[in-house]
Design an enzyme around this catalytic site. Structure first.
Site, PDB file in Angstrom:
ATOM      1  N   ARG A 240       0.851  -1.183   0.000  1.00 46.67           N
ATOM      2  CA  ARG A 240       0.000   0.000   0.000  1.00 46.67           C
ATOM      3  C   ARG A 240       0.891   1.238   0.000  1.00 46.67           C
ATOM      4  NH1 ARG A 240      -3.454  -2.830  -1.477  1.00 46.67           N
ATOM      5  NH2 ARG A 240      -5.555  -3.151  -0.655  1.00 46.67           N
ATOM      6  N   GLU A 269      -3.192   7.555  -4.641  1.00 39.68           N
ATOM      7  CA  GLU A 269      -3.511   7.050  -5.980  1.00 39.68           C
ATOM      8  C   GLU A 269      -4.739   7.730  -6.545  1.00 39.68           C
ATOM      9  OE1 GLU A 269      -3.796   2.764  -5.839  1.00 39.68           O
ATOM     10  OE2 GLU A 269      -1.861   2.634  -4.840  1.00 39.68           O
ATOM     11  N   HIS A 287      -0.908  -0.017  -9.845  1.00 40.12           N
ATOM     12  CA  HIS A 287      -1.589  -0.917  -8.895  1.00 40.12           C
ATOM     13  C   HIS A 287      -2.166  -2.151  -9.618  1.00 40.12           C
ATOM     14  CE1 HIS A 287      -3.624  -0.948  -4.700  1.00 40.12           C
ATOM     15  NE2 HIS A 287      -3.366  -2.173  -5.116  1.00 40.12           N
TER      16      HIS A 287
HETATM   17  C1  DGY Z   1      -5.471  -6.131  -2.773  1.00 47.23           C
HETATM   18  O1  DGY Z   1      -6.112  -7.160  -3.035  1.00 47.23           O
HETATM   19  O2  DGY Z   1      -5.478  -5.633  -1.646  1.00 47.23           O
HETATM   20  C2  DGY Z   1      -4.660  -5.536  -3.869  1.00 47.23           C
HETATM   21  O3  DGY Z   1      -4.123  -4.334  -3.592  1.00 47.23           O
HETATM   22  C3  DGY Z   1      -5.416  -5.518  -5.171  1.00 47.23           C
HETATM   23  O4  DGY Z   1      -5.248  -6.767  -5.680  1.00 47.23           O
END
Ligand code: DGY
Length: 325
Positions: A240, A269, A287
């Site tokens: 993240r 983002e 992402h």
């Molecule tokens: C998640 O699943 O948390 C990712 O960031 C997206 O696949």
């Protein structure tokens, strides 16, 4: 009269998942495949008992308060920092996510970024396409070796461990730090040594982030932590964005305090910190960690199964707040 529960699907999803939901529910889908605004989300949730959403949907206290009939929020993601889980629990709303199915795919992308930035693959591609390549050069686009180096993994859950497993294939020495130490069996199988975060940052040639986003992990890496890293080290983030203070990272990269970064996620983002796109020593992806046809389909199907199970009064397979009856 159709007595099936009404649900909102916040963005278009694979057909296989849609069919699962449509069999048991009255479905409203946001076909535009653009994020609904908070106002639109609130408006569309008014009568709904279920929400199937993506990590771009901010399911905050205001949204939950405006949906009096809501019983389940099924996130198509393993991370659920987009949902106010504490507030959902307070209101007796189940939250579900999609763990497991995206582990290997996300680990693959982590490695794609790691190799791309270390071996300057994106720069090389631009160099060839732009017609600059004249002849073979002994010192052309020199990168860093990956094999045999030290891989530091922050966060040692499923994805962190899958990244470590790949590291063994490259003959790397695995270091890790995690809130909970892995079992001796896992450490032995992955040849992974548990260290504190500072030691990891000081010793690793490649630092890869696999932490969940929580108040404790927000800005886990700032200028101070970058100053601990080797100037030859690379940072990879497929977890993240807010785990890193992005402006500090830009500065560290610009000043050569670290060698490069491979990023799939960002602090705000889709907005990037000023200067990030000007840097040659970063590889940037939008992402897409779990973005393979197979995995995104599996994630959506899993979310659909979580949603329909909860609405039918069955235990959903992947609850985030299992204490909700
Ligand atoms: C998640 O699943 O948390 C990712 O960031 C997206 O696949």
């Amino acid at each position: 009269m159709d007595g099936r529960p009404k649900v909102l699907i916040s963005r278009s999803i694979p057909q296989a998942a849609l069919e699962i939901v449509a069999r048991e529910c009255q479905v409203e889908v946001n076909e535009r495949d653009v994020r609904l605004t908070q106002e639109e989300l609130i408006e569309r949730l008014l009568e709904k008992e279920g929400l199937l959403c993506l990590l771009t949907d901010r399911v905050d206290a205001a949204v939950l308060a405006a949906a009096p009939r809501l019983r389940v929020v099924a996130n198509v993601a393993v991370g659920y920092d987009n949902i106010d889980v504490a507030e959902a629990s307070r209101r007796g709303i189940l939250v579900t996510h999609t763990p497991g199915v995206l582990t290997e795919t996300t680990a693959d992308l982590t490695w794609a970024l790691l190799l791309a930035v270390a071996r300057r693959v994106v720069e090389a591609d631009r160099y060839v396409r732009s017609g600059q390549w004249r002849e073979w050069g002994l010192q052309l686009l020199l990168g860093s070796d990956v094999h045999g180096k030290v891989l530091g993994i922050l966060g040692f859950g499923r994805i962190g461990q899958a990244v470590a497993r790949r590291g063994m294939g490259f003959g790397m020495q695995n270091l890790y730090h995690s809130r909970r130490r892995a079992s001796p069996e896992v450490e032995a199988a992955l040849k992974a040594r548990y260290v504190d975060p500072e030691t990891l940052l000081r010793e690793a040639d490649f630092v890869s982030l696999h932490l969940p986003l929580t108040p404790e992990t927000t800005h886990f890496l700032t200028a101070r932590e970058f100053s601990w890293m080797k100037p030859t080290a690379y940072l990879i983030n497929t977890a993240r964005g807010p785990i890193i203070r992005e402006e500090d990272l830009v500065e560290a990269l610009r000043m050569g305090r670290i060698a490069g970064a491979g990023l799939d996620v960002y602090e705000r983002e889709p907005t990037l910190a000023p200067g990030l796109t000007d840097l040659p020593n970063v590889v940037l992806a939008p992402h897409i960690g779990s973005s393979s046809v197979e995995t995104r389909t599996r994630m959506a199907v899993m979310a659909a199964e979580n949603l329909t199970a909860a609405l039918a009064g069955r235990r959903p397979p992947n609850p985030v707040n299992p204490e909700i009856p």
